[in-house]
Enzyme design. Structure first.
Site, PDB file in Angstrom:
ATOM      1  N   SER A  37       0.815  -1.214   0.000  1.00  0.00           N
ATOM      2  CA  SER A  37       0.000   0.000   0.000  1.00  0.00           C
ATOM      3  C   SER A  37       0.850   1.266   0.000  1.00  0.00           C
ATOM      4  O   SER A  37       0.525   2.239  -0.687  1.00  0.00           O
ATOM      5  CB  SER A  37      -0.939   0.003   1.203  1.00  0.00           C
ATOM      6  N   LYS A  58      -6.275   3.030   6.214  1.00  0.00           N
ATOM      7  CA  LYS A  58      -5.625   3.489   4.983  1.00  0.00           C
ATOM      8  C   LYS A  58      -5.554   5.008   4.880  1.00  0.00           C
ATOM      9  O   LYS A  58      -5.237   5.541   3.812  1.00  0.00           O
ATOM     10  CB  LYS A  58      -6.366   2.909   3.760  1.00  0.00           C
ATOM     11  N   ARG A  99       1.599 -12.479   7.824  1.00  0.00           N
ATOM     12  CA  ARG A  99       0.586 -11.662   7.153  1.00  0.00           C
ATOM     13  C   ARG A  99       1.029 -11.327   5.732  1.00  0.00           C
ATOM     14  O   ARG A  99       0.258 -11.436   4.794  1.00  0.00           O
ATOM     15  CB  ARG A  99       0.352 -10.389   7.967  1.00  0.00           C
ATOM     16  N   HIS A 152      -2.325  -2.688  -5.235  1.00  0.00           N
ATOM     17  CA  HIS A 152      -1.649  -3.987  -5.316  1.00  0.00           C
ATOM     18  C   HIS A 152      -2.713  -5.064  -5.242  1.00  0.00           C
ATOM     19  O   HIS A 152      -3.886  -4.786  -4.980  1.00  0.00           O
ATOM     20  CB  HIS A 152      -0.633  -4.165  -4.178  1.00  0.00           C
ATOM     21  N   ASP A 177      -8.062  -5.502   0.986  1.00  0.00           N
ATOM     22  CA  ASP A 177      -6.746  -5.776   1.556  1.00  0.00           C
ATOM     23  C   ASP A 177      -6.833  -6.223   3.006  1.00  0.00           C
ATOM     24  O   ASP A 177      -6.283  -7.259   3.390  1.00  0.00           O
ATOM     25  CB  ASP A 177      -5.863  -4.532   1.450  1.00  0.00           C
ATOM     26  N   ALA A 217       7.224   2.875   7.739  1.00  0.00           N
ATOM     27  CA  ALA A 217       7.008   3.663   8.949  1.00  0.00           C
ATOM     28  C   ALA A 217       5.704   3.380   9.667  1.00  0.00           C
ATOM     29  O   ALA A 217       5.663   3.391  10.902  1.00  0.00           O
ATOM     30  CB  ALA A 217       7.070   5.155   8.590  1.00  0.00           C
ATOM     31  N   HIS A 235       0.105 -10.084   0.068  1.00  0.00           N
ATOM     32  CA  HIS A 235      -0.189  -9.432  -1.197  1.00  0.00           C
ATOM     33  C   HIS A 235       0.237 -10.346  -2.346  1.00  0.00           C
ATOM     34  O   HIS A 235       0.891 -11.374  -2.133  1.00  0.00           O
ATOM     35  CB  HIS A 235       0.572  -8.108  -1.299  1.00  0.00           C
ATOM     36  N   HIS A 289       7.417  -4.593   5.147  1.00  0.00           N
ATOM     37  CA  HIS A 289       7.800  -3.718   6.255  1.00  0.00           C
ATOM     38  C   HIS A 289       9.279  -3.856   6.597  1.00  0.00           C
ATOM     39  O   HIS A 289       9.852  -2.970   7.233  1.00  0.00           O
ATOM     40  CB  HIS A 289       6.974  -4.037   7.497  1.00  0.00           C
TER      41      HIS A 289
END
EC number: 5.4.2.12
Length: 519
Positions: free
Chosen positions: A68, A341, A159, A450, A408, A268, A468, A129
């Site tokens: 994202s 989001k 995840r 995505h 998502d 972040a 994803h 991440h």
């Protein structure tokens, strides 16, 4: 040109369906399995094309799935943006990583004081991440610097990776520690606790107390044993309870006064809350029983302007993003999303700009307070749509950007039935938005950042697919008669295409291309 001079339809609404990928596979495809009369009609009657949203097309290594943050940076930036994953991997390959001033300075402080270096980070090959090879590089650097006490506090994924896949990463880093003869994994915890971003501070508190006091639900002799214990309790990697790794006659390893902490997540949004707990002098989200006085706290990338930490890889600055460009020309914009989001349609879409541009309004719709979103697959989509329809009818904005989080966030749970329900809710919301737009002469571009919801099961691992995908994503234009070019585009083509439809030339900084021609 200002909007007053422009006779193009108003408003233009950019709708981002988060995690909505395209796949011909019909089995375990929540999008194909859902009842979607609105989307079916849009694909039948309106021009549409496909966009690349992963790998080199979005500044990532070949084959790396999009996410994202990266998706919204490219949608709003209109250019290829080298991502932190790529930048840091390149620094490791060139050797620059091992000379990084922020890292070296922190490690030298620990060495001079004979204090511990605590590495926090998502121990995962996921690349969304963090990536485990980068954590391994820091362990190597600490060893080169002669640090005797190197402790990894491993946050587990499940995840952006298969739900039970942490063992390989744990074994690799454990082997590295053994080869060096010093250092160890000191604790385990699932990202559900350590990486919350929705102000569920009770989760963050569990992670903080594990790190600072050794407060743990479970204790194990080794990290592997701790992981197996979690699996026996029915938990997957994401939900591993706070677990301290130490011998039965020893006290837990905790972060103490004078120690150095390096947070190795490069993205972040899910690293901020835990970082605030360590660094914010005015922190009130929960009672910090212990607050170590650290020699240094280093973040791999910049997490926020109000987080005062050394940064190993400062951000690249983007100018003339979609929001900045329209603002300079007097256009009014609205960004609307639910909590999950919200940062993506504001901070990331604006190229890492925290504050709104002139003429840019923001509307946050709270995400529901549930443990996991399969319990409420509609999330806050209906509430957001109610506001959006009202705003469209008021005719106050030239551009509205909204994000539907459901494909998502529900897709990440691995619950196929719930994800299918989420898609159906979105379909109904799209119908209402399009109807409202057509009643005032507005238009829409519908895309995604995505893939995710189109793949709900992984045949290779025989587990639910919670990550994803690297699939293409759609781009649909609902407006005047038009035709897309035949070539597949990419996410950085969205902003130039949008500007064309608004009657504007793209700025020179945007290297993406317009994909559509009005007839």
């Amino acid at each position: 040109m200002t909007q007053a001079d422009n006779q193009n339809p108003k408003p233009m609404v950019l709708i981002i369906l988060d995690g909505f990928g395209e796949s011909d596979e019909t089995t375990h495809n929540a999008i194909k399995e859902a009842n979607t009369p609105t989307l079916d009609k849009l694909f039948r009657h309106y021009p549409h094309t496909l966009l690349e949203a992963s790998g080199r097309a979005v500044g990532l290594p070949d084959g790396q799935m999009g996410n994202s943050e990266v998706g919204h940076l490219h949608i709003g930036g209109g250019r290829k943006v080298p991502q932190d994953l790529t930048r840091i991997d390149a620094a490791i390959a060139s050797g620059e990583f091992y000379e990084n001033p922020a890292l070296i300075e922190a490690l030298e402080k620990a060495k001079a004081l004979n204090k511990a270096v605590h590495i926090l980070g998502l121990l995962s090959p996921g690349g969304v991440h963090s990536r485990d090879n980068q954590i391994a590089a820091l362990v190597e650097l600490a060893h080169r610097c002669g640090i005797k006490k190197i402790y990894l506090h491993a946050i587990l994924d499940g995840r952006d990776t298969p739900p039970k896949s942490a063992l390989l990463s744990i074994e690799k880093i454990t082997d590295q520690f053994h080869a060096y003869g010093n250092g160890k994994i000191a604790s385990l915890i699932g990202r559900y606790y350590a990486m919350d971003r929705d102000k569920r501070w009770d989760r963050t508190e569990k992670a903080y107390d594990l790190l600072t006091q050794g407060t743990a639900q479970f204790h194990a002799l080794t990290a592997k044993e701790g992981l197996m214990l979690a699996y026996e309790q029915g938990n997957t990697d994401e939900f591993v309870s706070p677990t301290s790794i130490h011998r039965h006659n020893e006290t837990p390893i905790t972060i103490e006064d004078g120690d150095v902490v390096v947070f190795m997540n490069f993205r972040a949004d899910r690293a901020r809350q835990l970082t605030y707990a360590f660094l914010d002098d005015h922190f009130t989200a929960f009672n910090r029983q212990v607050r170590p006085k650290l020699s240094a706290f280093v973040t791999l990338t910049a997490y926020a302007k109000d987080i005062h930490a050394a940064v190993a890889f400062p951000p690249l600055e983007l100018h003339n993003t979609l929001g900045e460009y329209l603002s300079a020309r007097g256009y009014r914009q609205l960004r609307i999303a639910e909590t999950e989001k919200y940062a993506h349609v504001t901070y990331f879409l604006n190229g890492g700009q925290e504050a709104p541009f002139n003429g840019e309004d923001r509307l946050l719709i709270p995400s529901p307070k549930v443990a996991t979103y399969d319990l409420q697959p509609e999330m806050s989509a209906v509430e957001m749509t109610n506001k959006l329809v009202e705003i469209i009818q008021n005719d106050d904005y030239d551009l509205i950007v909204c994000n539907f989080a459901n494909p998502d966030m529900v897709g990440h749970t691995g619950d196929e039935t719930a994800t299918r329900e989420a898609i159906q809710v979105i379909d109904d919301c799209l119908k209402r938005i399009i109807t409202a737009l057509q009643s005032v002469g507005g238009e829409a571009l519908i895309t995604a950042d995505h893939g995710n919801a189109e793949k709900m099961f992984d045949e290779k691992t025989n587990q639910p697919h919670t990550a994803h995908t690297s699939n293409l994503v759609p781009l649909i234009y609902v407006g005047r008669e038009a035709q897309f070019c035949k070539e597949v585009g990419a996410l950085d083509d969205v902003a130039p295409t949008l500007l064309y439809l608004m009657g504007l030339e793209k700025p020179r900084e945007m290297t993406g291309r317009n994909l559509i021609t009005l007839k």
